[in-house]
Write a protein that holds these residues in place. Structure first.
Motif, mmCIF file in Angstrom:
data_model
loop_
_atom_site.group_PDB
_atom_site.id
_atom_site.type_symbol
_atom_site.label_atom_id
_atom_site.label_comp_id
_atom_site.label_asym_id
_atom_site.label_seq_id
_atom_site.Cartn_x
_atom_site.Cartn_y
_atom_site.Cartn_z
ATOM 1 N N LYS A 178 5.227 -8.509 -33.359
ATOM 2 C CA LYS A 178 6.442 -9.267 -33.685
ATOM 3 C C LYS A 178 6.565 -10.513 -32.813
ATOM 4 C CE LYS A 178 9.246 -5.417 -35.429
ATOM 5 N NZ LYS A 178 10.423 -4.550 -35.171
ATOM 6 N N LYS A 179 6.217 -10.387 -31.527
ATOM 7 C CA LYS A 179 6.239 -11.549 -30.636
ATOM 8 C C LYS A 179 5.215 -12.593 -31.059
ATOM 9 C CE LYS A 179 7.833 -9.111 -26.471
ATOM 10 N NZ LYS A 179 7.444 -8.687 -25.089
ATOM 11 N N LEU A 180 4.039 -12.114 -31.445
ATOM 12 C CA LEU A 180 3.015 -13.035 -31.947
ATOM 13 C C LEU A 180 3.523 -13.799 -33.164
ATOM 14 C CD1 LEU A 180 -0.476 -11.239 -31.985
ATOM 15 C CD2 LEU A 180 0.311 -13.025 -30.432
ATOM 16 N N ALA A 181 4.198 -13.083 -34.051
ATOM 17 C CA ALA A 181 4.736 -13.712 -35.257
ATOM 18 C C ALA A 181 5.695 -14.839 -34.900
ATOM 19 C CB ALA A 181 5.436 -12.668 -36.120
ATOM 20 N N SER A 182 6.528 -14.623 -33.885
ATOM 21 C CA SER A 182 7.487 -15.649 -33.466
ATOM 22 C C SER A 182 6.780 -16.881 -32.917
ATOM 23 C CB SER A 182 8.426 -15.077 -32.399
ATOM 24 O OG SER A 182 9.216 -14.030 -32.937
ATOM 25 N N ILE A 183 5.707 -16.657 -32.153
ATOM 26 C CA ILE A 183 4.940 -17.778 -31.600
ATOM 27 C C ILE A 183 4.273 -18.570 -32.719
ATOM 28 C CG2 ILE A 183 2.927 -18.401 -30.199
ATOM 29 C CD1 ILE A 183 3.570 -15.950 -28.440
ATOM 30 N N ILE A 184 3.614 -17.866 -33.627
ATOM 31 C CA ILE A 184 2.875 -18.531 -34.705
ATOM 32 C C ILE A 184 3.819 -19.264 -35.652
ATOM 33 C CG2 ILE A 184 1.369 -18.138 -36.701
ATOM 34 C CD1 ILE A 184 0.194 -15.739 -35.111
ATOM 35 N N LYS A 185 5.004 -18.702 -35.868
ATOM 36 C CA LYS A 185 5.982 -19.332 -36.760
ATOM 37 C C LYS A 185 6.363 -20.730 -36.275
ATOM 38 C CE LYS A 185 8.899 -19.154 -40.278
ATOM 39 N NZ LYS A 185 8.471 -18.955 -41.686
#
Length: 240
Positions: A178-185
């Protein structure tokens, strides 16, 4: 005269950017990733010495092969950004000769990023971890430089392929994804996301070089499970 140190050159790479590519592995890396499979590139004094002109001559030998399928050259490592003057001059010569350029990096160089990125068509960004403490545990280095590079490249509107290694019990947890998703977004122009399953192919290099292997006992990551996690990551990104 500017010179750089190159670990090796692969003439027909198929996974490090679009099309058929010459992959140039730079010598030297300031990260100490626990799962590294190129530990023999860490030492900046290793490899073979080239001038930018010599290296580009070598690359251009393969232009008839890679130019037909939208290929080009990928600068990998090691960490290419550590040899910034050599990398910059090599990139300039590549663009003069009409070669598509890809930079495979974790963003942990020594500055000069704006000038270098003027001559880079695509970044393969190795996103090591989703938070500062875990990044340091995994790489034994600070996350600040990687964040700095990412901010500059993002502000310049560069195209990205995002890569992330999935290690059982280390980078496969749901909160981490989920944290990765926030960074990539928050990264503009992401064309592709690849989750790579952790493997054991580099373990013997650690043993040969007498470097302690910090992931001893952790099994290789299941490829099918990696694909499931990749789908989950992309779903999270869509929902943000």
């Amino acid at each position: 005269m500017i010179k750089g140190r190159i670990h090796s050159i692969e003439s027909m790479g198929l996974v490090d950017g679009p099309g058929v590519r010459v992959v140039v592995f730079f010598q030297g890396c300031n990260l100490r990733c626990a799962y590294c499979h190129n530990v023999d590139t860490w030492n900046l004094e290793g490899g073979n010495e080239f001038t930018p002109e010599d290296l580009v001559k070598r690359i251009l030998r393969f232009k008839p092969y890679f130019s037909k399928g939208n290929g080009g050259v990928t600068f990998s490592g090691g960490e290419p950004l550590l040899q910034k003057e050599f990398l910059l001059e090599t990139l300039k010569l590549c663009k003069k000769n009409g070669v598509h350029t890809v930079l495979d990096t974790a963003g942990c160089g020594v500055g000069g990023y704006e000038e270098i990125l003027k001559y880079v068509d695509l970044i393969l960004f190795d996103l090591k971890h989703s938070d500062k403490e875990s990044f340091k545990n995994l790489t034994l280095r600070d996350m600040k430089e990687s964040e700095k590079f990412l901010e500059i490249a993002n502000s310049m509107g560069k195209k990205f392929w995002i890569r992330h290694v999935v290690v059982p019990g280390v980078t496969d947890g749901d909160n981490h994804i989920k944290k990765l998703a926030s960074i990539i977004k928050n990264i503009n122009n992401v064309e592709k996301i690849e989750l790579l399953p952790y493997h054991l192919l580099g373990v013997n290099k650690f043993k040969e070089l007498r470097v302690p292997y910090r992931l001893e006992g952790i099994p290789a990551m299941d490829k099918d499970k990696t694909k499931e996690i990749e789908k989950k990551l992309k779903d999270y990104i869509m929902k943000i």
